[in-house]
Design a protein around this motif. Structure first.
Motif, mmCIF file in Angstrom:
data_model
loop_
_atom_site.group_PDB
_atom_site.id
_atom_site.type_symbol
_atom_site.label_atom_id
_atom_site.label_comp_id
_atom_site.label_asym_id
_atom_site.label_seq_id
_atom_site.Cartn_x
_atom_site.Cartn_y
_atom_site.Cartn_z
ATOM 1 N N THR A 1 -9.282 -5.355 0.207
ATOM 2 C CA THR A 1 -9.245 -3.896 0.103
ATOM 3 C C THR A 1 -10.023 -3.256 1.242
ATOM 4 O O THR A 1 -9.587 -2.274 1.853
ATOM 5 C CB THR A 1 -9.814 -3.446 -1.249
ATOM 6 O OG1 THR A 1 -9.031 -4.016 -2.308
ATOM 7 C CG2 THR A 1 -9.795 -1.933 -1.373
ATOM 8 N N VAL B 1 0.847 -1.178 0.000
ATOM 9 C CA VAL B 1 0.000 0.000 0.000
ATOM 10 C C VAL B 1 0.893 1.241 0.000
ATOM 11 O O VAL B 1 1.825 1.331 0.796
ATOM 12 C CB VAL B 1 -0.915 0.012 1.245
ATOM 13 C CG1 VAL B 1 -1.828 1.221 1.230
ATOM 14 C CG2 VAL B 1 -1.713 -1.280 1.344
ATOM 15 N N LEU C 1 -3.344 0.877 -3.816
ATOM 16 C CA LEU C 1 -3.043 -0.533 -3.609
ATOM 17 C C LEU C 1 -2.356 -1.085 -4.843
ATOM 18 O O LEU C 1 -2.787 -0.832 -5.976
ATOM 19 C CB LEU C 1 -4.321 -1.335 -3.339
ATOM 20 C CG LEU C 1 -5.182 -0.930 -2.144
ATOM 21 C CD1 LEU C 1 -6.340 -1.907 -1.989
ATOM 22 C CD2 LEU C 1 -4.353 -0.870 -0.885
#
Length: 299
Positions: free
Chosen positions: A220, A130, A142
């Protein structure tokens, strides 16, 4: 974590590859405490980490939980112990009773996930990378690839005969690379062995009937909620760096020279450009029940 004065002293053309206060995310005891705080106000959103105790401050709570679990009967719970400020798997071990924890050690204890999702019989976790380019507002990117780290002994539920087997229960590369059964990638593409690419694991999941896009979406979601835990600390330190609240003499000089003070939201004497960047790795194991758990953030 980078000291605040280094960020405050950066010139307009300079950047630095860390944010102040990143220890609130990367140090296990602070991160666990921040997660527990978030769980109190948003329990339905912060249920993606195992039951956690921070020792020695929560030793009584942990002992009470252990006695209640023993009184209820049923299968014994297993726990994993991690040093508060450790890395590379050093000092991590499994246990079944609080008596096995060394006295006065600063550690984090978590309920061990005894039914993990396996690939080819081996336990694994995923490290997703990240990039954080701003903390106020929070702006993250990401990377669609990453690493999958595998244990090197086929998994079996913890028992008296294998609870000390680090090659079975831990996925840290720094530990498993010393195993006699460590397998290097034979394809040269990260598709095989004890250390693979994230995309190789995604292909395996897809080939075995799993929805890899849902897997990515779920991960996510966990990553965003994880970084939100540390965002207030990062933003506060950035505002302090901009107005130099932690250096009163320099703050007074700035006020006298520019005739401007701090309104608590950042001093206009400092540019609003965010000069910090950080690339972090979020390790996520998967449980059998098709959900992702967050274990740690490294930077």
């Amino acid at each position: 974590s980078v000291p605040m004065h280094r960020v405050a002293d950066l010139q307009a053309y300079q950047r630095i590859n860390h944010f102040p206060a990143m220890l609130e995310l990367s140090r296990k005891d602070r991160f666990a405490r921040n997660l527990q705080r978030m769980q109190k106000v948003a329990a339905e959103h912060y249920d993606f980490f195992p039951r956690t105790w921070i020792l020695p401050s929560q030793s009584v709570t942990f002992a009470t939980h252990f006695r209640a679990q023993r009184k209820r009967g049923g299968p014994r719970e297993n726990y994993i112990v991690k040093p508060s400020n450790g890395s590379m798997g050093r000092g991590i071990f499994l246990l079944r009773t609080p008596a096995d924890i060394p006295a006065d050690n600063h550690v984090v204890v978590q309920r061990y996930l005894a039914d993990p999702f396996l690939i080819d019989g081996f336990k694994f976790d995923l490290r997703v990378y990240v990039l954080v380019t701003s903390c106020d507002p929070l702006r993250i990117f990401l990377y669609r690839d990453g690493l999958a780290r595998f244990s090197t002994t086929r998994y079996a539920a913890p028992g008296d005969d294998n609870i000390d087997d680090s090659f079975m229960h831990l996925t840290n590369y720094s530990i498993n690379k010393n195993s006699a059964t460590f397998r290097a990638d034979g394809s040269g593409c990260g598709d095989d062995g004890s250390k693979r690419t994230l995309q190789a694991v995604m292909r395996w999941l897809r080939d075995h009937g799993h929805d890899d896009e849902k897997v990515w979406t779920d991960m996510t979601d966990v990553i965003i909620k994880t970084l939100l835990v540390g965002q207030p600390f990062l933003a506060h330190c950035r505002r302090c760096c901009r107005c130099r609240l932690f250096r009163p003499r320099q703050a007074a000089l700035l006020r006298g020279r520019r005739g401007q003070g701090c309104d608590g939201g950042g001093c206009s004497a400092r540019p609003a450009v965010c000069r910090c960047r950080t690339a972090s790795g979020v390790a996520q194991p998967r449980a059998r029940a098709s959900r992702w758990w967050r274990w740690r953030v490294s930077h």
